[in-house]
Design a protein around this motif. Structure first.
Motif, PDB file in Angstrom:
ATOM      1  N   LYS A  14       0.829  -1.205   0.000  1.00 13.45           N
ATOM      2  CA  LYS A  14       0.000   0.000   0.000  1.00 13.45           C
ATOM      3  C   LYS A  14       0.864   1.256   0.000  1.00 13.45           C
ATOM      4  O   LYS A  14       0.576   2.230  -0.695  1.00 13.45           O
ATOM      5  CB  LYS A  14      -0.913  -0.008   1.227  1.00 13.45           C
ATOM      6  CG  LYS A  14      -1.699   1.263   1.436  1.00 13.45           C
ATOM      7  CD  LYS A  14      -2.446   1.229   2.754  1.00 13.45           C
ATOM      8  CE  LYS A  14      -2.998   2.611   3.076  1.00 13.45           C
ATOM      9  NZ  LYS A  14      -3.511   2.672   4.434  1.00 13.45           N
ATOM     10  N   LEU A  15       1.937   1.227   0.792  1.00 13.57           N
ATOM     11  CA  LEU A  15       2.817   2.388   0.921  1.00 13.57           C
ATOM     12  C   LEU A  15       3.853   2.467  -0.196  1.00 13.57           C
ATOM     13  O   LEU A  15       4.633   3.419  -0.249  1.00 13.57           O
ATOM     14  CB  LEU A  15       3.525   2.361   2.282  1.00 13.57           C
ATOM     15  CG  LEU A  15       2.632   2.412   3.521  1.00 13.57           C
ATOM     16  CD1 LEU A  15       3.468   2.245   4.783  1.00 13.57           C
ATOM     17  CD2 LEU A  15       1.833   3.709   3.562  1.00 13.57           C
ATOM     18  N   ASN A  16       3.865   1.436  -1.052  1.00 15.41           N
ATOM     19  CA  ASN A  16       4.843   1.350  -2.137  1.00 15.41           C
ATOM     20  C   ASN A  16       6.279   1.416  -1.589  1.00 15.41           C
ATOM     21  O   ASN A  16       7.122   2.170  -2.078  1.00 15.41           O
ATOM     22  CB  ASN A  16       4.604   2.442  -3.179  1.00 15.41           C
ATOM     23  CG  ASN A  16       5.292   2.123  -4.493  1.00 15.41           C
ATOM     24  OD1 ASN A  16       5.514   0.953  -4.814  1.00 15.41           O
ATOM     25  ND2 ASN A  16       5.622   3.154  -5.252  1.00 15.41           N
ATOM     26  N   VAL A  17       6.505   0.639  -0.553  1.00  7.63           N
ATOM     27  CA  VAL A  17       7.814   0.568   0.101  1.00  7.63           C
ATOM     28  C   VAL A  17       8.384  -0.826  -0.129  1.00  7.63           C
ATOM     29  O   VAL A  17       7.676  -1.823  -0.002  1.00  7.63           O
ATOM     30  CB  VAL A  17       7.681   0.828   1.623  1.00  7.63           C
ATOM     31  CG1 VAL A  17       8.975   0.538   2.359  1.00  7.63           C
ATOM     32  CG2 VAL A  17       7.220   2.244   1.880  1.00  7.63           C
ATOM     33  N   THR A  18       9.637  -0.898  -0.467  1.00  4.14           N
ATOM     34  CA  THR A  18      10.310  -2.180  -0.616  1.00  4.14           C
ATOM     35  C   THR A  18      11.114  -2.454   0.651  1.00  4.14           C
ATOM     36  O   THR A  18      12.036  -1.690   0.967  1.00  4.14           O
ATOM     37  CB  THR A  18      11.265  -2.156  -1.834  1.00  4.14           C
ATOM     38  OG1 THR A  18      10.506  -1.850  -2.991  1.00  4.14           O
ATOM     39  CG2 THR A  18      11.969  -3.494  -2.005  1.00  4.14           C
ATOM     40  N   PRO A  19      10.751  -3.517   1.409  1.00  4.23           N
ATOM     41  CA  PRO A  19      11.546  -3.842   2.598  1.00  4.23           C
ATOM     42  C   PRO A  19      13.017  -4.023   2.215  1.00  4.23           C
ATOM     43  O   PRO A  19      13.328  -4.599   1.168  1.00  4.23           O
ATOM     44  CB  PRO A  19      10.930  -5.154   3.088  1.00  4.23           C
ATOM     45  CG  PRO A  19       9.522  -5.092   2.586  1.00  4.23           C
ATOM     46  CD  PRO A  19       9.627  -4.415   1.241  1.00  4.23           C
ATOM     47  N   GLU A  20      13.874  -3.497   3.039  1.00  8.00           N
ATOM     48  CA  GLU A  20      15.303  -3.474   2.738  1.00  8.00           C
ATOM     49  C   GLU A  20      16.065  -4.461   3.614  1.00  8.00           C
ATOM     50  O   GLU A  20      16.097  -4.319   4.831  1.00  8.00           O
ATOM     51  CB  GLU A  20      15.831  -2.052   2.960  1.00  8.00           C
ATOM     52  CG  GLU A  20      17.272  -1.848   2.589  1.00  8.00           C
ATOM     53  CD  GLU A  20      17.708  -0.421   2.880  1.00  8.00           C
ATOM     54  OE1 GLU A  20      18.765  -0.257   3.524  1.00  8.00           O
ATOM     55  OE2 GLU A  20      16.984   0.517   2.474  1.00  8.00           O
ATOM     56  N   ASP A  21      16.664  -5.452   2.951  1.00  7.76           N
ATOM     57  CA  ASP A  21      17.510  -6.401   3.670  1.00  7.76           C
ATOM     58  C   ASP A  21      18.638  -5.607   4.330  1.00  7.76           C
ATOM     59  O   ASP A  21      19.081  -4.580   3.819  1.00  7.76           O
ATOM     60  CB  ASP A  21      18.060  -7.438   2.688  1.00  7.76           C
ATOM     61  CG  ASP A  21      18.642  -8.655   3.377  1.00  7.76           C
ATOM     62  OD1 ASP A  21      18.429  -8.830   4.594  1.00  7.76           O
ATOM     63  OD2 ASP A  21      19.316  -9.443   2.694  1.00  7.76           O
ATOM     64  N   ASN A  22      19.087  -6.083   5.462  1.00  9.56           N
ATOM     65  CA  ASN A  22      20.115  -5.355   6.207  1.00  9.56           C
ATOM     66  C   ASN A  22      20.885  -6.326   7.084  1.00  9.56           C
ATOM     67  O   ASN A  22      20.532  -7.507   7.175  1.00  9.56           O
ATOM     68  CB  ASN A  22      19.464  -4.233   7.024  1.00  9.56           C
ATOM     69  CG  ASN A  22      18.354  -4.741   7.917  1.00  9.56           C
ATOM     70  OD1 ASN A  22      18.621  -5.324   8.961  1.00  9.56           O
ATOM     71  ND2 ASN A  22      17.102  -4.560   7.497  1.00  9.56           N
TER      72      ASN A  22
END
Length: 173
Positions: free
Chosen positions: A82-90
């Motif tokens: 919905k937020l157009n966010v890509t979870p970022e591996d870290n």
């Protein structure tokens, strides 16, 4: 058991602390990935327990973990979409995954009552660690109100999991 709990809590705190020590806090995409990874780890452990556990209360607890963590992770995926966010591996999520893989291998060598006890003790320690990280670092660092709200809801659920795990652990003694 105390040593295992302390080790798990210290591990989560150490994993998240380097970014904070450098004055930077984890970003929302990093927080989303850490939270999702933590849920996936517990799902995998619970699925292992559903296959290996002998005690009916341990099996029921594992079923609850799968149901609840899959539901929260589904909500998390819907939110990032919905937020157009890509979870970022870290580094934190990668380290959590590596440690979880090692723990699954360790638990896989056990059977019967030894497995049941070790699984539940690990769940107590893991939930304490994740709940502490949510309360002190992930929730305060989240910028997006919807992400923060989802983390807060998750925290309430996971605090209940910790209490449930503690109850099951006490019954196994």
């Amino acid at each position: 058991m105390f040593i295992r709990c302390s080790a798990a809590i210290a591990t989560i705190a150490l994993l998240i602390s380097p970014a904070l020590a450098q004055g930077a806090k984890p970003t929302d995409p990093q927080i989303a990935h850490i939270a999702y990874t933590a849920g996936a780890i517990d799902i995998n452990a619970a699925k292992q327990a559903m296959k290996k556990a002998n005690n009916k209360d341990v099996k029921a607890f594992a079923q609850d973990m799968v149901r609840d963590h899959e539901a929260v992770n589904k909500q998390a995926l819907a939110l990032v979409k919905k937020l157009n966010v890509t979870p970022e591996d870290n580094d934190t999520s990668r380290t959590l995954s590596k440690q979880a893989s090692d723990k699954l291998a360790e638990l896989d060598k056990l059977s019967g009552a030894a497995f049941d006890k070790a699984y539940v003790e690990n769940e107590v320690a893991y939930h304490k660690a994740v709940n502490g990280a949510l309360e002190t670092q992930l929730i305060p660092s989240a910028n997006n109100a919807e992400l923060k709200g989802l983390l807060q809801t998750g925290l309430k659920i996971f605090q209940g999991h910790q209490q449930h795990a503690e109850h099951v652990a006490a019954e196994l003694k």
